[in-house]
Design an enzyme around this catalytic site. Structure first.
Site: not given
Length: 331
Positions: A13-14, A66, A96, A135, A167, A209, A229-230
């Site tokens: 989730p971003m 989420q 977060c 998460k 994470h 990462g 993720g990214r």
């Protein structure tokens, strides 16, 4: 069904990124990866426009919502509503680090209150007919990540959580911005591996990462699931190989041309409903990363898709600038 039989790979989730258009795009690249929404605050679901906040395309399955919040009753009601919308999972955000999340007493600051997190999970499980997961981070601020992560994990699993995604960084609530919290705290994958060793019968997923499917596959030797993720957002073509490399399916490679054609049709339908092309294509600018013509692809989408009246032909023209032979081999 057992959670770990199905969700070996997830897309994280971003905020501001994994909206419904992004998820539909990622689904064209992988039929199996679990897709997450952006975090949605429980209060927003209880009092806001649920169709706008929770609506998704049927093709997005499997898809997880989420939730953000720290009040068990509200989270329970929001989770039940989400299950009614057809989500395959509801996940509680305990990771977060943003200021607005801290001001609402949820997100990463809940790492300091494992009993409250457990109460939230128990309440959600009591009302929700789909898996409930969490998460989290390794810990926050000066916490020792040994007892901090263990306490959080023990609390959520005792409450009935179906999975814990970790994470593999601390969150620093004081002194680092949300952006810095994604990069500055060092990664500690072995800490997550040790959690899995201590809880061999629980689903433990890892995030943070991870840049390639090869890295994801290596992590799966130690944990049950990997969350990208990214890297997946900025280089989404990597997902075209996920069903073969991660899930072991004997499927043909996903052709980027087929993905673009599907997204052109999706964009046309979105525009017909009053949307704009850029709502869709802003998530696609990295699709051709590393291919001859990728720079021109990005330029066309960035400059022309935002213009009033832009249609799906802009996307098709952008992809035509890419070396088609290289695109065919990209997966």
């Amino acid at each position: 069904m057992q959670y770990n039989q199905h969700f070996k790979l997830a897309i994280a989730p971003m905020m501001d990124w994994t909206d419904r258009h992004c998820r539909y795009f990622h689904r064209q690249l992988s039929r199996r990866a679990l897709l997450y929404t952006e975090m949605v605050v429980a209060d927003a679901i209880l009092h806001g426009d649920r169709a706008r906040l929770l609506g998704f395309h049927p093709d997005e399955h499997p898809v997880a919502l989420q939730l953000g919040g720290s009040e068990p009753e509200k989270l329970a009601e929001a989770a039940a509503i989400a299950a009614g919308f057809g989500y395959d999972e509801v996940n509680l955000n305990v990771g977060c680090p943003s200021d607005r999340v801290q001001s609402g007493t949820f997100g990463a600051c809940l790492m300091k209150q494992p009993a409250l997190v457990g109460a939230c999970v128990a309440a959600m499980k009591a009302t929700c007919i789909v898996p409930v997961t969490v998460k989290c981070r390794l810990g926050v601020d000066d916490q020792d990540t040994g007892p901090a992560l263990d306490a959080l994990a023990d609390a959520v699993f005792a409450a009935g959580a179906d999975a814990l995604w970790v994470h593999a960084r601390k969150a620093w609530l004081e002194g680092l911005s949300p952006k810095e919290n994604r990069d500055v705290p060092p990664l500690d994958y072995p800490r997550v591996y040790r959690l899995k060793q201590r809880l061999p019968d629980r689903f433990i997923g890892i995030n943070g990462g991870i840049g390639t499917l090869a890295e994801a596959s290596a992590h799966l030797s130690h944990v049950d699931g990997v969350m990208l993720g990214r890297a997946a957002y900025h280089q989404p073509a990597m997902l075209a190989g996920a069903d073969r490399l991660i899930f072991g399916e004997a499927c043909a490679p996903v052709a980027l041309g087929d993905v673009v054609a599907a997204m052109a049709g999706y964009a046309a339908a979105h525009i017909e409903r009053g949307g704009r092309l850029a709502h869709v294509t802003r998530h696609m600018v990295g699709l051709c990363h590393g291919l001859p013509g990728a720079r021109r692809f990005r330029q066309i989408l960035s400059s022309e898709a935002t213009r009033p009246g832009a249609g799906p032909e802009v996307l098709l023209r952008a992809f035509a600038a890419v070396d088609q032979g290289a695109a065919d081999k990209a997966a």
